[in-house]
Design a protein around this motif. Structure first.
Motif, PDB file in Angstrom:
ATOM      1  N   GLU A 112       0.810  -1.216   0.000  1.00 14.65           N
ATOM      2  CA  GLU A 112       0.000   0.000   0.000  1.00 14.65           C
ATOM      3  C   GLU A 112       0.844   1.266   0.000  1.00 14.65           C
ATOM      4  O   GLU A 112       0.482   2.268  -0.602  1.00 14.65           O
ATOM      5  CB  GLU A 112      -0.935   0.016   1.207  1.00 14.65           C
ATOM      6  CG  GLU A 112      -0.225   0.022   2.548  1.00 14.65           C
ATOM      7  CD  GLU A 112      -1.160   0.194   3.738  1.00 14.65           C
ATOM      8  OE1 GLU A 112      -2.385   0.235   3.526  1.00 14.65           O
ATOM      9  OE2 GLU A 112      -0.658   0.282   4.863  1.00 14.65           O
ATOM     10  N   GLY A 113       2.010   1.211   0.666  1.00 18.28           N
ATOM     11  CA  GLY A 113       2.853   2.389   0.753  1.00 18.28           C
ATOM     12  C   GLY A 113       3.448   2.828  -0.571  1.00 18.28           C
ATOM     13  O   GLY A 113       3.862   3.976  -0.709  1.00 18.28           O
ATOM     14  N   GLY A 114       3.506   1.920  -1.542  1.00 22.71           N
ATOM     15  CA  GLY A 114       4.056   2.269  -2.844  1.00 22.71           C
ATOM     16  C   GLY A 114       3.020   2.668  -3.873  1.00 22.71           C
ATOM     17  O   GLY A 114       3.368   3.117  -4.974  1.00 22.71           O
ATOM     18  N   SER A 326      -1.909  -5.231  -0.303  1.00 26.20           N
ATOM     19  CA  SER A 326      -1.071  -5.081  -1.488  1.00 26.20           C
ATOM     20  C   SER A 326      -1.883  -5.220  -2.763  1.00 26.20           C
ATOM     21  O   SER A 326      -3.089  -5.509  -2.736  1.00 26.20           O
ATOM     22  CB  SER A 326       0.063  -6.113  -1.464  1.00 26.20           C
ATOM     23  OG  SER A 326       0.903  -5.923  -0.347  1.00 26.20           O
ATOM     24  N   TRP A 327      -1.176  -5.022  -3.897  1.00 21.99           N
ATOM     25  CA  TRP A 327      -1.749  -5.132  -5.229  1.00 21.99           C
ATOM     26  C   TRP A 327      -0.764  -5.883  -6.113  1.00 21.99           C
ATOM     27  O   TRP A 327       0.434  -5.919  -5.828  1.00 21.99           O
ATOM     28  CB  TRP A 327      -1.993  -3.750  -5.839  1.00 21.99           C
ATOM     29  CG  TRP A 327      -3.155  -2.992  -5.300  1.00 21.99           C
ATOM     30  CD1 TRP A 327      -4.364  -2.780  -5.910  1.00 21.99           C
ATOM     31  CD2 TRP A 327      -3.241  -2.311  -4.027  1.00 21.99           C
ATOM     32  NE1 TRP A 327      -5.185  -2.024  -5.112  1.00 21.99           N
ATOM     33  CE2 TRP A 327      -4.531  -1.724  -3.944  1.00 21.99           C
ATOM     34  CE3 TRP A 327      -2.374  -2.143  -2.961  1.00 21.99           C
ATOM     35  CZ2 TRP A 327      -4.946  -0.984  -2.843  1.00 21.99           C
ATOM     36  CZ3 TRP A 327      -2.783  -1.416  -1.860  1.00 21.99           C
ATOM     37  CH2 TRP A 327      -4.060  -0.850  -1.801  1.00 21.99           C
ATOM     38  N   HIS A 408       5.335   8.260   0.526  1.00 20.83           N
ATOM     39  CA  HIS A 408       5.102   7.596   1.820  1.00 20.83           C
ATOM     40  C   HIS A 408       6.234   6.647   2.200  1.00 20.83           C
ATOM     41  O   HIS A 408       6.665   6.619   3.360  1.00 20.83           O
ATOM     42  CB  HIS A 408       3.781   6.831   1.780  1.00 20.83           C
ATOM     43  CG  HIS A 408       3.515   6.030   3.013  1.00 20.83           C
ATOM     44  ND1 HIS A 408       2.982   6.578   4.155  1.00 20.83           N
ATOM     45  CD2 HIS A 408       3.733   4.705   3.302  1.00 20.83           C
ATOM     46  CE1 HIS A 408       2.871   5.654   5.094  1.00 20.83           C
ATOM     47  NE2 HIS A 408       3.318   4.507   4.601  1.00 20.83           N
ATOM     48  N   THR A 409       6.723   5.838   1.269  1.00 18.95           N
ATOM     49  CA  THR A 409       7.671   4.787   1.633  1.00 18.95           C
ATOM     50  C   THR A 409       8.965   5.357   2.193  1.00 18.95           C
ATOM     51  O   THR A 409       9.484   4.854   3.201  1.00 18.95           O
ATOM     52  CB  THR A 409       7.989   3.870   0.439  1.00 18.95           C
ATOM     53  OG1 THR A 409       8.416   4.653  -0.674  1.00 18.95           O
ATOM     54  CG2 THR A 409       6.781   3.059   0.045  1.00 18.95           C
ATOM     55  N   GLN A 410       9.519   6.415   1.553  1.00 20.37           N
ATOM     56  CA  GLN A 410      10.776   6.933   2.069  1.00 20.37           C
ATOM     57  C   GLN A 410      10.596   7.644   3.408  1.00 20.37           C
ATOM     58  O   GLN A 410      11.468   7.583   4.280  1.00 20.37           O
ATOM     59  CB  GLN A 410      11.468   7.853   1.057  1.00 20.37           C
ATOM     60  CG  GLN A 410      10.646   9.020   0.534  1.00 20.37           C
ATOM     61  CD  GLN A 410      10.021   8.726  -0.820  1.00 20.37           C
ATOM     62  OE1 GLN A 410       9.331   7.711  -0.987  1.00 20.37           O
ATOM     63  NE2 GLN A 410      10.244   9.622  -1.777  1.00 20.37           N
ATOM     64  N   VAL A 411       9.437   8.289   3.602  1.00 18.36           N
ATOM     65  CA  VAL A 411       9.169   8.934   4.885  1.00 18.36           C
ATOM     66  C   VAL A 411       8.954   7.875   5.965  1.00 18.36           C
ATOM     67  O   VAL A 411       9.475   7.994   7.086  1.00 18.36           O
ATOM     68  CB  VAL A 411       7.956   9.874   4.775  1.00 18.36           C
ATOM     69  CG1 VAL A 411       7.509  10.371   6.150  1.00 18.36           C
ATOM     70  CG2 VAL A 411       8.295  11.071   3.884  1.00 18.36           C
ATOM     71  N   LYS A 412       8.213   6.846   5.649  1.00 17.63           N
ATOM     72  CA  LYS A 412       7.975   5.756   6.612  1.00 17.63           C
ATOM     73  C   LYS A 412       9.294   5.120   7.045  1.00 17.63           C
ATOM     74  O   LYS A 412       9.519   4.865   8.235  1.00 17.63           O
ATOM     75  CB  LYS A 412       7.061   4.703   5.983  1.00 17.63           C
ATOM     76  CG  LYS A 412       6.715   3.521   6.890  1.00 17.63           C
ATOM     77  CD  LYS A 412       5.718   2.608   6.183  1.00 17.63           C
ATOM     78  CE  LYS A 412       5.246   1.467   7.096  1.00 17.63           C
ATOM     79  NZ  LYS A 412       6.288   0.447   7.277  1.00 17.63           N
ATOM     80  N   ASN A 413      10.165   4.852   6.094  1.00 20.78           N
ATOM     81  CA  ASN A 413      11.449   4.244   6.428  1.00 20.78           C
ATOM     82  C   ASN A 413      12.273   5.150   7.331  1.00 20.78           C
ATOM     83  O   ASN A 413      12.883   4.688   8.304  1.00 20.78           O
ATOM     84  CB  ASN A 413      12.217   3.936   5.142  1.00 20.78           C
ATOM     85  CG  ASN A 413      13.482   3.145   5.407  1.00 20.78           C
ATOM     86  OD1 ASN A 413      13.486   2.218   6.210  1.00 20.78           O
ATOM     87  ND2 ASN A 413      14.558   3.511   4.743  1.00 20.78           N
ATOM     88  N   ALA A 414      12.284   6.456   7.032  1.00 16.05           N
ATOM     89  CA  ALA A 414      13.043   7.404   7.854  1.00 16.05           C
ATOM     90  C   ALA A 414      12.487   7.468   9.273  1.00 16.05           C
ATOM     91  O   ALA A 414      13.240   7.468  10.257  1.00 16.05           O
ATOM     92  CB  ALA A 414      13.015   8.786   7.209  1.00 16.05           C
TER      93      ALA A 414
END
Length: 445
Positions: A112-114, A326-327, A408-414
């Protein structure tokens, strides 16, 4: 396979090297991520490479792939599980392959984050409508279907699973702590997250060789999605894609809870979806983990068949929450778009989604599968015959999506690197919140 723990940001070169290395491991497969799919011929079957991510049983496709390959000698599915780390490894590498026009599989999984970024780049994807799959819209809740429609209105992704929420707990460790072990009694221990912390303190007062929970990140995410539902269904971005980390109460509430777990000494200090975390599951290093429905397959896969009946599933504090899902999409670079679309259609069908749920616990997003008696009445043998149909299926129709922005994904990882650092001591407690905000701003660019 499991990947090793990585702290902080990964360089593009490191991501590429890591992903290429792990792609050779897969789930009983030999991945060739930079090679083209085998060309079809009169006597040779078409091989459709399906690339996914996740620990344990991940997407739960093992049995479905075996069944397809036995029945379709002309089209064979090759399942490649590239890594269990979506944000850190899988998605950055997939973006590189999509941008380069080579390297990606014929069917790829997207968390979902991607999806925000995926929707914004229709040039990456085959139009599934051209393969006759627009009619699948009737199989999904509106939000799940719409997330698989690109910015130019083309269908590019078909939904696999959705979230739902529970707590997985280790009955052996609960018994050791003198706590109740029956799921209804366990769920009654913690109607609120404050109660959950109190139970953790009771546990830790009795058990010295294990921790109450795995680490900060898993339960941080559970609290975040619950609080997001109270704050406009927003997490890190608003619906204009503006960063709202320091303005959204959901983020601060989840952070504060994670910090309390650390300060009370309740965590095993393990970052989720790492080799150490998987090993910790197997070795009974922790007693609880936040469990959206798809996490059941991860826990059972990590713990191993020898732990069958040792784990169980109880109600989550705060009631519900929608984390994950997911998709499947077909990259435009696929040499076999017709066959790839057929495989994506099959793997997201009601039949397969129902079987994945009953076998591994991933909650169907396909509404026909949600209504299947095999789903609503399902029990999970690994989790002591927990009635997962009753726990998850009945709430599926009411789940609401949390908005996730393009970045979203890069912010979530950080953010999760800071939350983990606060837990393992590499980030000072009194500076963690400001570092979280600052790192989120940097990650969002």
């Amino acid at each position: 396979m499991m990947t090793t723990k990585r702290r902080g940001s990964l360089t593009a070169a490191a991501l590429a090297a890591t992903a290429l290395a792990i792609a050779s491991c897969g789930s009983g497969t030999t991945a060739t991520p930079t090679g083209a799919p085998a060309a079809s011929g009169a006597a040779e079957p078409v091989t459709v490479r399906v690339q996914v991510f996740g620990g344990g049983e991940n997407f739960g496709y093992k049995n479905a792939v075996t069944k397809w390959n036995a029945e379709h000698k002309d089209v064979q599915i090759k399942l490649e599980v590239l890594t269990d780390q979506f944000e850190q490894v899988y998605w950055p590498q997939m973006i590189q392959w999509l941008q380069a026009g080579k390297g990606a599989g014929d069917v790829v999984g997207i968390d979902e984050g991607g999806m925000g970024l995926a929707k914004a780049h229709p040039e990456w994807w085959a139009d599934l409508g051209e393969q006759g799959l627009s009619g699948r819209q009737a199989d999904y809740p509106a939000w799940k279907w719409e997330n698989g429609v690109s910015a130019d209105g083309k269908v590019f992704g078909l939904g696999t699973d959705i979230g739902g929420m529970s707590i997985c707990y280790n009955k052996t460790l609960f018994e050791k702590a003198g706590l109740p072990t029956e799921r209804d009694e366990v769920g009654a221990l913690w109607p609120t997250w404050d109660d959950f912390l109190k139970v953790g303190q009771r546990f830790q007062g009795k058990v010295k060789d294990a921790k109450f929970t795995d680490g900060t990140n898993t339960l941080y995410n559970v609290v975040l999605v619950q609080e997001a539902a109270k704050n406009g269904n927003l997490a890190y971005f608003d619906k204009t894609n503006a960063l709202v980390v320091d303005k959204n109460p959901a983020v601060k509430t989840a952070f504060d809870f994670a910090q309390k777990m650390t300060q009370l000494g309740l965590t095993a200090k393990l970052r989720n979806f790492t080799e150490e975390w998987a090993t910790g599951t197997k070795k009974n290093a922790f007693a609880t983990v936040g469990c959206p429905s798809w996490m059941l397959g991860v826990v059972s896969g990590n713990a191993g068949e020898g732990a069958k009946g040792q784990w169980d599933v109880a109600a989550v504090p705060g009631g519900g929450g929608n984390w994950g899902g997911s998709w499947l999409a077909v990259p435009k670079q696929s040499a076999h778009p017709k066959e790839a679309a057929q495989v994506a259609d099959y793997l997201t069908s009601a039949e397969v989604q129902a079987s994945v749920f009953t076998d591994f616990g991933n909650m169907p997003s396909n509404t026909k599968a949600q209504q299947d008696p095999a789903v609503t009445g399902a029990k999970n043998a690994f989790f002591n015959d927990a009635p997962i149909g009753d726990i998850f299926a009945k709430s599926a129709a009411s789940l609401q999506p949390v908005f996730l922005g393009v970045k979203h994904t890069q912010v979530k990882n950080a953010i999760e690197s800071v939350v983990q650092g606060m837990d393992d001591g590499s980030v000072a407690q009194d500076k963690a919140w400001q570092q979280l905000v600052d790192d989120a701003v940097k990650a969002a660019g």
